[in-house]
Design an enzyme around this catalytic site. Structure first.
Site, PDB file in Angstrom:
ATOM      1  N   ILE A   1       0.825  -1.198   0.000  1.00 13.05           N
ATOM      2  CA  ILE A   1       0.000   0.000   0.000  1.00 13.05           C
ATOM      3  C   ILE A   1       0.865   1.257   0.000  1.00 13.05           C
ATOM      4  O   ILE A   1       0.600   2.217  -0.721  1.00 13.05           O
ATOM      5  CB  ILE A   1      -0.935   0.005   1.229  1.00 13.05           C
ATOM      6  CG1 ILE A   1      -1.884  -1.183   1.178  1.00 13.05           C
ATOM      7  CG2 ILE A   1      -1.722   1.302   1.299  1.00 13.05           C
ATOM      8  CD1 ILE A   1      -2.676  -1.381   2.464  1.00 13.05           C
TER       9      ILE A   1
ATOM     10  N   ASN B   1       3.028   3.875   8.264  1.00 15.86           N
ATOM     11  CA  ASN B   1       2.487   2.691   7.613  1.00 15.86           C
ATOM     12  C   ASN B   1       3.285   1.423   7.918  1.00 15.86           C
ATOM     13  O   ASN B   1       2.802   0.319   7.686  1.00 15.86           O
ATOM     14  CB  ASN B   1       2.461   2.943   6.096  1.00 15.86           C
ATOM     15  CG  ASN B   1       1.968   1.773   5.297  1.00 15.86           C
ATOM     16  OD1 ASN B   1       0.815   1.372   5.399  1.00 15.86           O
ATOM     17  ND2 ASN B   1       2.856   1.207   4.477  1.00 15.86           N
TER      18      ASN B   1
ATOM     19  N   TYR C   1      -1.515  -9.361  17.246  1.00 14.87           N
ATOM     20  CA  TYR C   1      -1.464  -8.397  16.147  1.00 14.87           C
ATOM     21  C   TYR C   1      -2.598  -7.380  16.262  1.00 14.87           C
ATOM     22  O   TYR C   1      -2.387  -6.169  16.131  1.00 14.87           O
ATOM     23  CB  TYR C   1      -1.544  -9.137  14.817  1.00 14.87           C
ATOM     24  CG  TYR C   1      -1.646  -8.244  13.612  1.00 14.87           C
ATOM     25  CD1 TYR C   1      -0.585  -7.422  13.238  1.00 14.87           C
ATOM     26  CD2 TYR C   1      -2.800  -8.228  12.824  1.00 14.87           C
ATOM     27  CE1 TYR C   1      -0.677  -6.598  12.126  1.00 14.87           C
ATOM     28  CE2 TYR C   1      -2.893  -7.417  11.710  1.00 14.87           C
ATOM     29  CZ  TYR C   1      -1.832  -6.595  11.363  1.00 14.87           C
ATOM     30  OH  TYR C   1      -1.926  -5.780  10.267  1.00 14.87           O
TER      31      TYR C   1
ATOM     32  N   LYS D   1      -2.680  -3.093  16.555  1.00 16.90           N
ATOM     33  CA  LYS D   1      -3.396  -2.227  15.624  1.00 16.90           C
ATOM     34  C   LYS D   1      -4.510  -1.439  16.324  1.00 16.90           C
ATOM     35  O   LYS D   1      -4.838  -0.324  15.924  1.00 16.90           O
ATOM     36  CB  LYS D   1      -3.947  -3.057  14.462  1.00 16.90           C
ATOM     37  CG  LYS D   1      -2.850  -3.603  13.550  1.00 16.90           C
ATOM     38  CD  LYS D   1      -1.999  -2.481  12.981  1.00 16.90           C
ATOM     39  CE  LYS D   1      -0.986  -2.950  11.973  1.00 16.90           C
ATOM     40  NZ  LYS D   1      -0.197  -1.841  11.375  1.00 16.90           N
TER      41      LYS D   1
ATOM     42  N   ILE E   1      -5.909  -7.044   1.607  1.00 18.19           N
ATOM     43  CA  ILE E   1      -5.356  -6.341   0.450  1.00 18.19           C
ATOM     44  C   ILE E   1      -4.330  -7.252  -0.214  1.00 18.19           C
ATOM     45  O   ILE E   1      -3.577  -7.954   0.470  1.00 18.19           O
ATOM     46  CB  ILE E   1      -4.681  -5.010   0.866  1.00 18.19           C
ATOM     47  CG1 ILE E   1      -5.690  -4.114   1.606  1.00 18.19           C
ATOM     48  CG2 ILE E   1      -4.121  -4.288  -0.350  1.00 18.19           C
ATOM     49  CD1 ILE E   1      -6.856  -3.640   0.792  1.00 18.19           C
TER      50      ILE E   1
ATOM     51  N   THR F   1      -1.273  -7.885  -1.079  1.00 19.04           N
ATOM     52  CA  THR F   1       0.122  -7.477  -0.892  1.00 19.04           C
ATOM     53  C   THR F   1       0.906  -8.696  -0.420  1.00 19.04           C
ATOM     54  O   THR F   1       0.374  -9.788  -0.282  1.00 19.04           O
ATOM     55  CB  THR F   1       0.249  -6.356   0.162  1.00 19.04           C
ATOM     56  OG1 THR F   1      -0.055  -6.901   1.459  1.00 19.04           O
ATOM     57  CG2 THR F   1      -0.704  -5.207  -0.134  1.00 19.04           C
TER      58      THR F   1
END
Length: 246
Positions: free
Chosen positions: A18, A86, A149, A153, A182, A184
């Site tokens: 991203i 990011n 995780y 976040k 996404i 990626t």
């Protein structure tokens, strides 16, 4: 479009996914970018793909010394108009499998790093700048294997809300990007078969029935970094195909 003409944008974790998609679009819209990363191959590829005016910096958000190094390396870049925090990484596992070492490692990278980066780089932000923080839909999914995780976040969301209040006197806006699945390399740490099974399961829960692209997620981040969102702060923008409807 020239939304970023004359603007300096810094993207941590900007050599792939991203962040890299965002960096390329910012350049196409007239801006200058500085991106950070850790993987040597991606750093070299980014150096070739981005404009000559861009900065590509090896930097580890988890290391306190690297935070100071980043601030120093950015001094010639000029005052920062947009800061996109990011960088981060993910690990999955059961609640029972969490160790102190794993906790410290991911907290240092995903929470401590952005917190200290903001603290150090704040003085280099222009008044009226925009900050975007990348969280994750994992914060709201309640998935059994992502507790550690998701905790990191979720912490980013709380941090950003406080930053929005603290920096408002300088007209600095702070918003959160909440990407869902996404396309990626973010889950590269998982075995191929496990990764595919996990992604297939998650996509099956999405109303749009597909994963998003880096460009789609970056487009929302760039809206938040640009003056188009001049009256938006303290908000969260989900780019998840409807996965989390909060």
């Amino acid at each position: 479009m020239t939304r970023f003409s004359g603007k300096n944008i810094v993207i941590t974790g900007g050599t792939s996914g991203i962040g890299f998609a965002g960096a390329k679009r910012i350049i196409s819209e007239g801006g200058r970018v500085a991106v950070t990363g850790l993987n040597l191959n991606r750093l070299l590829a980014a150096s070739k793909d981005l404009s000559e005016q861009s900065l590509v910096l090896k930097n580890d958000a988890a290391l306190e010394a690297d935070i100071e190094n980043l601030a120093v390396a950015l001094e010639p870049f000029g005052k920062i108009d947009g800061l996109w925090l990011n960088a981060g990484y993910a690990e999955v596992g059961s609640a029972e499998s969490v160790t102190a070492e794993a906790f410290d490692k991911i907290m240092n990278a995903n929470v401590r790093g952005p917190m200290l980066q903001l603290a150090r780089l704040s003085q280099q932000l222009n008044n009226g700048a925009s900050i975007v923080v990348t969280s994750s839909s994992s914060t709201y999914e309640g998935a059994a294997m992502t507790s550690l995780y998701a905790a990191t976040k979720g912490a980013l969301v709380a941090m950003a809300r406080s930053w929005a209040s603290a920096l408002a006197e300088r007209n600095i806006r702070v918003n959160v990007l909440i990407p869902g699945p996404i396309e990626t390399n973010f889950r590269h740490f998982m075995p191929e078969e496990s990764r595919q099974q996990f992604e297939d399961f998650v996509v099956s829960q999405i109303p749009l029935k597909r994963a998003g692209t880096p460009e789609e997620a970056a487009a929302v981040a760039l809206f938040l970094l640009s003056d188009d969102s001049s009256y938006v702060t303290g908000s969260q923008y989900a780019v998840d195909g409807g996965l989390v409807r909060y």
